[in-house]
Design a protein around this motif. Sequence first.
Motif, PDB file in Angstrom:
ATOM      1  N   ILE A 191       5.960  27.564  61.126  1.00  0.00           N
ATOM      2  CA  ILE A 191       6.749  28.551  60.405  1.00  0.00           C
ATOM      3  C   ILE A 191       7.829  29.076  61.338  1.00  0.00           C
ATOM      4  O   ILE A 191       7.546  29.390  62.506  1.00  0.00           O
ATOM      5  CB  ILE A 191       5.853  29.693  59.900  1.00  0.00           C
ATOM      6  N   PRO A 192       9.089  29.175  60.908  1.00  0.00           N
ATOM      7  CA  PRO A 192      10.147  29.670  61.800  1.00  0.00           C
ATOM      8  C   PRO A 192       9.811  31.056  62.332  1.00  0.00           C
ATOM      9  O   PRO A 192       9.225  31.901  61.647  1.00  0.00           O
ATOM     10  CB  PRO A 192      11.389  29.694  60.903  1.00  0.00           C
ATOM     11  N   GLN A 193      10.240  31.290  63.584  1.00  0.00           N
ATOM     12  CA  GLN A 193       9.932  32.560  64.223  1.00  0.00           C
ATOM     13  C   GLN A 193      10.653  33.720  63.551  1.00  0.00           C
ATOM     14  O   GLN A 193      10.170  34.848  63.566  1.00  0.00           O
ATOM     15  CB  GLN A 193      10.305  32.488  65.715  1.00  0.00           C
ATOM     16  N   SER A 194      11.847  33.432  62.962  1.00  0.00           N
ATOM     17  CA  SER A 194      12.594  34.501  62.297  1.00  0.00           C
ATOM     18  C   SER A 194      11.825  35.069  61.108  1.00  0.00           C
ATOM     19  O   SER A 194      12.040  36.206  60.703  1.00  0.00           O
ATOM     20  CB  SER A 194      13.963  33.983  61.842  1.00  0.00           C
ATOM     21  N   TRP A 195      10.947  34.262  60.550  1.00  0.00           N
ATOM     22  CA  TRP A 195      10.170  34.744  59.405  1.00  0.00           C
ATOM     23  C   TRP A 195       9.040  35.679  59.840  1.00  0.00           C
ATOM     24  O   TRP A 195       8.482  36.382  58.990  1.00  0.00           O
ATOM     25  CB  TRP A 195       9.582  33.569  58.642  1.00  0.00           C
ATOM     26  N   LEU A 196       8.706  35.629  61.131  1.00  0.00           N
ATOM     27  CA  LEU A 196       7.558  36.389  61.610  1.00  0.00           C
ATOM     28  C   LEU A 196       7.961  37.704  62.261  1.00  0.00           C
ATOM     29  O   LEU A 196       7.107  38.409  62.797  1.00  0.00           O
ATOM     30  CB  LEU A 196       6.769  35.543  62.609  1.00  0.00           C
ATOM     31  N   LYS A 197       9.282  38.021  62.217  1.00  0.00           N
ATOM     32  CA  LYS A 197       9.713  39.282  62.813  1.00  0.00           C
ATOM     33  C   LYS A 197       9.300  40.455  61.952  1.00  0.00           C
ATOM     34  O   LYS A 197       9.104  40.319  60.735  1.00  0.00           O
ATOM     35  CB  LYS A 197      11.230  39.280  62.983  1.00  0.00           C
ATOM     36  N   ARG A 198       9.210  41.601  62.593  1.00  0.00           N
ATOM     37  CA  ARG A 198       8.862  42.801  61.840  1.00  0.00           C
ATOM     38  C   ARG A 198      10.019  43.173  60.913  1.00  0.00           C
ATOM     39  O   ARG A 198      11.175  43.147  61.313  1.00  0.00           O
ATOM     40  CB  ARG A 198       8.570  43.953  62.799  1.00  0.00           C
ATOM     41  N   PRO A 199       9.747  43.504  59.650  1.00  0.00           N
ATOM     42  CA  PRO A 199      10.843  43.856  58.731  1.00  0.00           C
ATOM     43  C   PRO A 199      11.518  45.158  59.152  1.00  0.00           C
ATOM     44  O   PRO A 199      10.883  46.073  59.679  1.00  0.00           O
ATOM     45  CB  PRO A 199      10.133  44.009  57.382  1.00  0.00           C
ATOM     46  N   LYS A 200      12.837  45.213  58.885  1.00  0.00           N
ATOM     47  CA  LYS A 200      13.612  46.400  59.198  1.00  0.00           C
ATOM     48  C   LYS A 200      13.956  47.154  57.921  1.00  0.00           C
ATOM     49  O   LYS A 200      13.937  46.594  56.826  1.00  0.00           O
ATOM     50  CB  LYS A 200      14.894  46.005  59.933  1.00  0.00           C
ATOM     51  N   MET A 201      14.272  48.386  58.062  1.00  0.00           N
ATOM     52  CA  MET A 201      14.685  49.208  56.933  1.00  0.00           C
ATOM     53  C   MET A 201      16.022  48.693  56.398  1.00  0.00           C
ATOM     54  O   MET A 201      16.970  48.530  57.159  1.00  0.00           O
ATOM     55  CB  MET A 201      14.814  50.666  57.363  1.00  0.00           C
ATOM     56  N   PRO A 202      16.122  48.395  55.077  1.00  0.00           N
ATOM     57  CA  PRO A 202      17.407  47.893  54.533  1.00  0.00           C
ATOM     58  C   PRO A 202      18.479  48.963  54.610  1.00  0.00           C
ATOM     59  O   PRO A 202      18.205  50.151  54.737  1.00  0.00           O
ATOM     60  CB  PRO A 202      17.059  47.520  53.096  1.00  0.00           C
ATOM     61  N   SER A 203      19.716  48.515  54.455  1.00  0.00           N
ATOM     62  CA  SER A 203      20.838  49.437  54.509  1.00  0.00           C
ATOM     63  C   SER A 203      20.892  50.297  53.248  1.00  0.00           C
ATOM     64  O   SER A 203      20.186  50.053  52.258  1.00  0.00           O
ATOM     65  CB  SER A 203      22.145  48.659  54.670  1.00  0.00           C
ATOM     66  N   LYS A 204      21.763  51.292  53.298  1.00  0.00           N
ATOM     67  CA  LYS A 204      21.886  52.219  52.178  1.00  0.00           C
ATOM     68  C   LYS A 204      22.375  51.504  50.920  1.00  0.00           C
ATOM     69  O   LYS A 204      21.890  51.745  49.809  1.00  0.00           O
ATOM     70  CB  LYS A 204      22.834  53.346  52.553  1.00  0.00           C
ATOM     71  N   LYS A 205      23.331  50.613  51.055  1.00  0.00           N
ATOM     72  CA  LYS A 205      23.863  49.896  49.895  1.00  0.00           C
ATOM     73  C   LYS A 205      22.795  49.017  49.249  1.00  0.00           C
ATOM     74  O   LYS A 205      22.691  48.941  48.021  1.00  0.00           O
ATOM     75  CB  LYS A 205      25.063  49.061  50.317  1.00  0.00           C
ATOM     76  N   VAL A 206      22.023  48.356  50.129  1.00  0.00           N
ATOM     77  CA  VAL A 206      20.964  47.498  49.580  1.00  0.00           C
ATOM     78  C   VAL A 206      19.924  48.335  48.846  1.00  0.00           C
ATOM     79  O   VAL A 206      19.435  47.962  47.768  1.00  0.00           O
ATOM     80  CB  VAL A 206      20.325  46.672  50.707  1.00  0.00           C
ATOM     81  N   MET A 207      19.589  49.492  49.376  1.00  0.00           N
ATOM     82  CA  MET A 207      18.598  50.344  48.726  1.00  0.00           C
ATOM     83  C   MET A 207      19.119  50.863  47.387  1.00  0.00           C
ATOM     84  O   MET A 207      18.369  50.937  46.398  1.00  0.00           O
ATOM     85  CB  MET A 207      18.231  51.507  49.648  1.00  0.00           C
ATOM     86  N   VAL A 208      20.407  51.209  47.323  1.00  0.00           N
ATOM     87  CA  VAL A 208      20.983  51.656  46.049  1.00  0.00           C
ATOM     88  C   VAL A 208      20.964  50.530  45.028  1.00  0.00           C
ATOM     89  O   VAL A 208      20.603  50.723  43.851  1.00  0.00           O
ATOM     90  CB  VAL A 208      22.413  52.177  46.271  1.00  0.00           C
ATOM     91  N   PHE A 209      21.320  49.316  45.443  1.00  0.00           N
ATOM     92  CA  PHE A 209      21.324  48.174  44.531  1.00  0.00           C
ATOM     93  C   PHE A 209      19.920  47.867  44.025  1.00  0.00           C
ATOM     94  O   PHE A 209      19.699  47.694  42.814  1.00  0.00           O
ATOM     95  CB  PHE A 209      21.916  46.959  45.241  1.00  0.00           C
ATOM     96  N   VAL A 210      18.970  47.787  44.959  1.00  0.00           N
ATOM     97  CA  VAL A 210      17.595  47.467  44.561  1.00  0.00           C
ATOM     98  C   VAL A 210      17.023  48.556  43.661  1.00  0.00           C
ATOM     99  O   VAL A 210      16.344  48.278  42.669  1.00  0.00           O
ATOM    100  CB  VAL A 210      16.723  47.243  45.814  1.00  0.00           C
ATOM    101  N   GLY A 211      17.307  49.821  43.974  1.00  0.00           N
ATOM    102  CA  GLY A 211      16.793  50.900  43.141  1.00  0.00           C
ATOM    103  C   GLY A 211      17.384  50.888  41.745  1.00  0.00           C
ATOM    104  O   GLY A 211      16.673  51.097  40.753  1.00  0.00           O
ATOM    105  N   THR A 212      18.702  50.609  41.638  1.00  0.00           N
ATOM    106  CA  THR A 212      19.334  50.570  40.313  1.00  0.00           C
ATOM    107  C   THR A 212      18.798  49.422  39.473  1.00  0.00           C
ATOM    108  O   THR A 212      18.435  49.593  38.300  1.00  0.00           O
ATOM    109  CB  THR A 212      20.851  50.448  40.473  1.00  0.00           C
TER     110      THR A 212
END
Length: 506
Positions: free
Chosen positions: A45-66
Amino acid sequence: MSTPPSNPPAVPQVDPLPAPTPEVKVPPTVEKPTGWRAALEHTGIPQSWLKRPKMPSKKVMVFVGTVSGLLGAYYYDRKQCRLIRQSYIDKVKHLAEEPMPPWELPRKVTVYACKWPGDDAHDRSAKWFRTYVKPILVAAAVDYELKNGNQHGALARLIAENIRDRRRIELGLDPAPEERPPPGPPRPDGDKRRREMAGGTILIGRHTLKEYMEGMRRGWTKSLVKLDVDEVVAKELENDGHFDEPAPPESDSSEPESKPTPPPVAQSSIIFSPMQLKMPPPPKPPSPPEQPAIPPHLDIPPTQIPEQPPLTLVSYTSLLGFTNIPRMIYGYFNRRKDVRMGAEAAYRVIVNETRPFNEPTSGSALMDPESSNDNSDASTLGDLAFDLSAESHYRSNYKETPETIAKARKSYYEALPKKLETARALARREREPTKDEVKFPPPTEVLLRAERLKKEKKWRDELDGFEILNKQKGVSWDDRMKSALAVTVEGELPPPPPSARDEADL
């Protein structure tokens, strides 16, 4: 004595700049995965997939919430629609399982719908019925016949014509239509009328109520003389002067007398288009025999209108226009309101509990049958004030219908003389047709007359429909309708009888 040489002035010595130390780049520390991440790293499995998730940006949170909110509202609304519809189906489905006699016909209701004022689609209210009312009727094994008015006023004219035909048959003026008898033993007299009264009538929206009541008034209170609409309009247009020959110019007395012009050649004998060489004109159909005059004692409207099937009034509103876009968006996520409204209307039809029609109490409506009911005083209109608020959603340009028709009529008659002049000049061979006229033959005088008749009929029908549906005019009423109408009300079906399986379980 020689002087010693002077020493030059001392030059201050400047310390040389220190050599810049090379910047040592420290490689970023890579956090080595531990635990289950280290175990999964060796699986490919690629190592990038195993990194700890980060908090999304404000724009992404607004889009996902809408998007999540809209999808959640849509899913919740459609789920409630299914639950509401299924709850009413469970209430009535036992009626479809009840046994019927071998030759008995199911109950049948008549559904009336018509074109919403200002709407280009003529079947929008009919689609609303099929979506929200029909499933409950089908679950209860109730048959229906849908009659939709494609143009404004068309439903009123259809109802009036059907009532007049029925009156003529009952009075013996016309023979009853030949109908194929249903299979089974002979039906008793009045069986068709009994099934009609047991069925009922569904009216979709206030605009349909207006056309239904106007059709009732015209059918039961007008004369029984049959009128050919085409013939009546043609006679009115015959002497209006639009197709008259232009007056010849007055010649001066000093000019020599011109040679007499040959008589004009009949239009039908001139061939100026290859399209006319294909087939000879079809023979004219024989004129229908003249209708015998109706005796005066039979051509009298009844003093009391017969009892009519119970009415089920269903609220309906079609939102059109730019200003109604917010309501359209809200309605898209609130379809459960329409589902509940349609299911309740179908349930009232199935239960078939009725009450008398609440007639208007205003004196003007009762004294003059031709008068309309003023919408300003809704408290005195009774059931004629049904769904009165829906008229506020008419398109604003619908009130300009008479002005729009007047402009269309004016522009048509301004362009008619030139078309008529071209048609007559080509028919009389006064000039040769141009290349465009050979490629696209202009209409003949006969076609222009037929086109004018068609347009006049359309304009008059639109004006007639506007007079029925206008906001300033209420629902038509006649005093003879008092005891003829009834309205379905809310009720409850009796509990279904226990089935054989339930009795076995007991």
